[in-house]
Design an enzyme around this catalytic site. Structure first.
Site, PDB file in Angstrom:
ATOM      1  N   GLU A   1      -6.621   3.513  -5.990  1.00 57.13           N
ATOM      2  CA  GLU A   1      -7.874   4.091  -5.016  1.00 57.13           C
ATOM      3  C   GLU A   1      -9.074   4.913  -5.363  1.00 57.13           C
ATOM      4  OE1 GLU A   1      -9.513   4.390  -0.458  1.00 57.13           O
ATOM      5  OE2 GLU A   1      -7.546   5.420  -0.872  1.00 57.13           O
TER       6      GLU A   1
ATOM      7  N   HIS B   1     -10.635  -2.607   4.593  1.00 58.85           N
ATOM      8  CA  HIS B   1     -10.365  -2.275   5.686  1.00 58.85           C
ATOM      9  C   HIS B   1     -11.199  -0.782   6.426  1.00 58.85           C
ATOM     10  CE1 HIS B   1      -7.660   0.458   3.385  1.00 58.85           C
ATOM     11  NE2 HIS B   1      -7.244   0.384   3.983  1.00 58.85           N
ATOM     12  N   ASP B   2     -11.561  -0.469   5.204  1.00 58.72           N
ATOM     13  CA  ASP B   2     -12.611   0.862   5.506  1.00 58.72           C
ATOM     14  C   ASP B   2     -14.265   0.197   5.011  1.00 58.72           C
ATOM     15  OD1 ASP B   2     -10.139   2.576   5.861  1.00 58.72           O
ATOM     16  OD2 ASP B   2      -9.942   2.874   2.870  1.00 58.72           O
TER      17      ASP B   2
ATOM     18  N   ASP C   1       0.361  -1.392   0.011  1.00 55.30           N
ATOM     19  CA  ASP C   1       0.097  -0.408  -0.133  1.00 55.30           C
ATOM     20  C   ASP C   1       0.828   1.553  -0.244  1.00 55.30           C
ATOM     21  OD1 ASP C   1      -2.160   1.764   0.600  1.00 55.30           O
ATOM     22  OD2 ASP C   1      -3.222   0.470   1.924  1.00 55.30           O
TER      23      ASP C   1
ATOM     24  N   ASP D   1      -2.765   4.969  -2.563  1.00 55.25           N
ATOM     25  CA  ASP D   1      -4.079   4.926  -1.621  1.00 55.25           C
ATOM     26  C   ASP D   1      -4.822   6.390  -2.575  1.00 55.25           C
ATOM     27  OD1 ASP D   1      -5.011   4.849   0.877  1.00 55.25           O
ATOM     28  OD2 ASP D   1      -4.095   6.876   1.224  1.00 55.25           O
TER      29      ASP D   1
HETATM   30  C1  GLC Z   1      -8.078   5.809   1.945  1.00 56.98           C
HETATM   31  C2  GLC Z   1      -7.160   4.810   3.168  1.00 56.98           C
HETATM   32  C3  GLC Z   1      -7.684   4.832   4.552  1.00 56.98           C
HETATM   33  C4  GLC Z   1      -7.089   6.053   5.279  1.00 56.98           C
HETATM   34  C5  GLC Z   1      -6.805   7.553   3.597  1.00 56.98           C
HETATM   35  C6  GLC Z   1      -6.603   8.259   3.809  1.00 56.98           C
HETATM   36  O1  GLC Z   1      -8.423   5.426   2.431  1.00 56.98           O
HETATM   37  O2  GLC Z   1      -7.362   3.062   2.506  1.00 56.98           O
HETATM   38  O3  GLC Z   1      -7.688   3.969   5.538  1.00 56.98           O
HETATM   39  O4  GLC Z   1      -7.681   6.280   6.091  1.00 56.98           O
HETATM   40  O5  GLC Z   1      -7.280   6.826   2.487  1.00 56.98           O
HETATM   41  O6  GLC Z   1      -4.887   7.781   3.739  1.00 56.98           O
END
Ligand code: GLC
Ligand code: CA
Length: 563
Positions: free
Chosen positions: A260, A333-334, A103, A205
């Site tokens: 993402e 995880h979110d 990641d 990310d």
């Molecule tokens: C992404 C991650 C999340 C994090 C955010 C800020 O959405 O998946 O867990 O809090 O980015 O880095």
């Protein structure tokens, strides 16, 4: 390692398993999952049949946002182990036939990163321009009306240099200034550093946040703070930056990349993943996981329907079919746990978890299994906020509490949507703390670990775990799932998701009952069922004749016809 069948890139044939290291397996009793813990479970993962691990951030971090706030990109945080442990994980995983995707968080750093510690010292510090600064407006207001994803304004005033810095996430996560060529050079060095250590790709990310609209305009006509997504997601230079990274780094390695990217449509997604553009291999689009989200932000919860879910998924199947490639995921995880959200975690836990698995493993795209999803792990309801660890939920709690909202109403939101639903420790066995740790876990285990755990499920032929294994093996055995066309049937049904996957040698007809009621399904004449066999079933169905299929609650059936 083998590069995959024919001309198809290896990552199209892969099944990815996502690990949230803090909650996966603790090897030394400090209550925090670690890299040695992951290494000890590689046999388990190999046996499950997955080929890639995406590991959430393990770099040095003060953990304001559990590793998504990086203070040193070149080292491992001590909670998780050492740099050596990481090197061992990479080589042991490879020996198990499993690739490692790391990641990478490069939209922002930690406010403890040496760059930021320098940058904030003064306006003329050489690192100042690594971040996004604005002079305080003369009227004493904030630079604009953007709201941070973690509550409050997206700006924090820094005494030492007399300016505000932008933080789309927590104030411990200042956004980097990608306009600055030096920043891009540093980022490329970091990417190369890890690729040269032998990893097999990146999950990037919030990668579509890296280019902001100049001048950072306020959202017009808004009262109070609001998400200014249109001014920092898919911004004006995002593709220039990604093409630069592809040209200078990614194109030089045999890797997979997944970005993402909230707020993309199939059309805008193609600009990131079309193969001839050369940016990324896949995206995590958010349309289906935001299906129950109102206009304001993620805590604004609205009703949703199976029909809407199906139409979103089908739309993405059809539009990223020939051009580009999909990531198939229902949780991470979110997000809340998939079985609690899209299935039925009560009476039909097993059936619905297996039904969702059938879908994930038969859609076109690369499937992602989030740790514990293969067991049917569910959401959790801890008694009060003191049990929660996620900065996003805690900030929400404090904000709403200050506005006079009742504990009950706040907790309902967190129960439904909070990220800690997905972050309770992995359930390995029925011993204390689910076999996750011999110490005190950093966050409590879900009390249902006594029945939902790998040990119990390994030995139960009917378990969710064994179904995942079978479904993953099935996917590998049938290339039609990777290269076949997709056609949906009954798009108007609010219960049944049915589709045909087809190539020159095979046809799969997949039928999923998304409801707790029986349903008599008339198979369309157009589908040639002659010699079609029941290849997979979550109810133990082995045969079928005629053209009316009596579906049981949450039943999933895959018919296979060889040509
Ligand atoms: C992404 C991650 C999340 C994090 C955010 C800020 O959405 O998946 O867990 O809090 O980015 O880095
Ligand atoms: Ca540990």
């Amino acid at each position: 390692m083998n590069k995959g069948k024919g001309n198809i890139q290896w990552w199209k044939n892969a099944v990815v398993y996502q690990i949230y290291p803090r909650s996966f397996k603790d090897s030394n009793g400090d209550g925090i999952g670690d890299i040695k813990g992951i290494i000890s479970k590689l046999d388990y993962l190999q046996d499950l049949g997955i080929n890639v691990i995406w590991i959430c951030p393990v770099y040095k971090s003060p953990n304001v946002d559990n590793g998504y706030d990086i203070s040193d990109y070149h080292d491992i945080q001590s909670d998780f182990g050492t740099f050596n442990d990481m090197t061992t994980l990479i080589s042991s995983a490879h020996e198990h036939g499993i690739r490692i995707v790391m990641d990478m968080v490069i939209n922002h750093t930690s406010d403890q990163h040496p760059w930021f510690l320098e940058a904030k010292k003064s306006k003329d510090n050489p690192k100042h321009d690594y971040y996004l600064w604005v002079d305080p407006p003369a009227d004493g207001s904030l630079p604009n009306n953007w709201q941070s994803h973690f509550s409050g304004p997206a700006w924090k005033y820094e005494e030492s240099c007399g300016q505000y810095y932008m933080h789309i996430f927590s104030s411990g996560q200042p956004d980097l200034n990608w306009e600055n060529e030096e920043v891009r050079r540093e980022v490329k060095d970091i990417l190369r550093f890890w690729l040269d250590k032998g990893i097999d790709g990146f999950r990037l990310d919030t990668i579509n946040f890296i280019s902001k609209v100049p001048g950072y305009p306020s959202v017009p006509g808004a009262k109070g703070l609001v998400r200014g997504s249109q001014f920092y997601m898919n911004g004006p230079k995002v593709h220039d930056y990604l093409q630069e990274i592809y040209r200078d780094v990614f194109s030089r390695y045999d890797i997979m990349t997944v970005g993402e990217t909230p707020n993309v449509t199939p059309e805008t997604a193609k600009q990131y993943v079309s193969e001839d553009r050369g940016e990324l291999n896949m995206l995590f689009q958010f349309e289906h996981v935001n299906i129950d989200q109102g206009k304001i932000n993620k805590w604004d919860i609205k009703p949703w329907s199976i029909k809407d879910l199906k139409s979103i998924l089908s739309k993405w199947q059809s539009s990223l079919g020939e051009e580009g490639w999909n990531s198939i995921y229902l949780s991470n995880h979110d997000q809340a746990r998939s079985v609690s959200r899209f299935g039925n975690d009560d009476r039909y836990l097993k059936e619905s978890a297996k039904m969702l698995c059938t879908m994930d493993m038969t859609l076109r795209g690369t499937p992602y299994v989030y740790q514990g999803e293969e067991l049917g792990m569910t959401n959790v309801k801890f008694p009060d906020i003191s049990y929660y660890r996620d900065v996003q939920s805690i900030n929400l709690y404090n904000e709403l509490k200050a506005n006079g909202v009742s504990d009950h109403d706040i907790m309902e939101k967190i129960y439904y949507r909070g990220r800690d639903n997905a972050r309770t420790p992995m359930q390995w066995d029925a011993s204390e703390n689910a076999g996750f740790t011999s110490g005190t876990p950093w966050i409590d285990v879900n009390p249902n670990y006594t029945s939902i755990n790998t040990e119990a499920e390994k030995n139960d032929p009917d378990s969710v775990l064994n179904y995942y294994k079978a479904m993953i093996a099935f996917r590998k055995a049938h290339p039609v799932i990777v290269d076949g066309s997709f056609k949906e049937y009954f798009p108007d049904s609010d219960r049944i998701f049915a589709y045909v996957r087809e190539n020159d040698s095979e046809m799969l007809f997949v039928i999923l009952n998304f409801s707790a009621t029986k349903f008599a399904l008339q198979i369309p004449e157009e589908i040639d069922m002659e010699n079609a066999e029941v290849a997979m079933s979550n109810t133990g169905r082995t045969s079928f004749e005629g053209r009316v299929l009596d579906l049981r609650p949450y039943e999933a059936v895959v018919f296979l016809k060889r040509k």
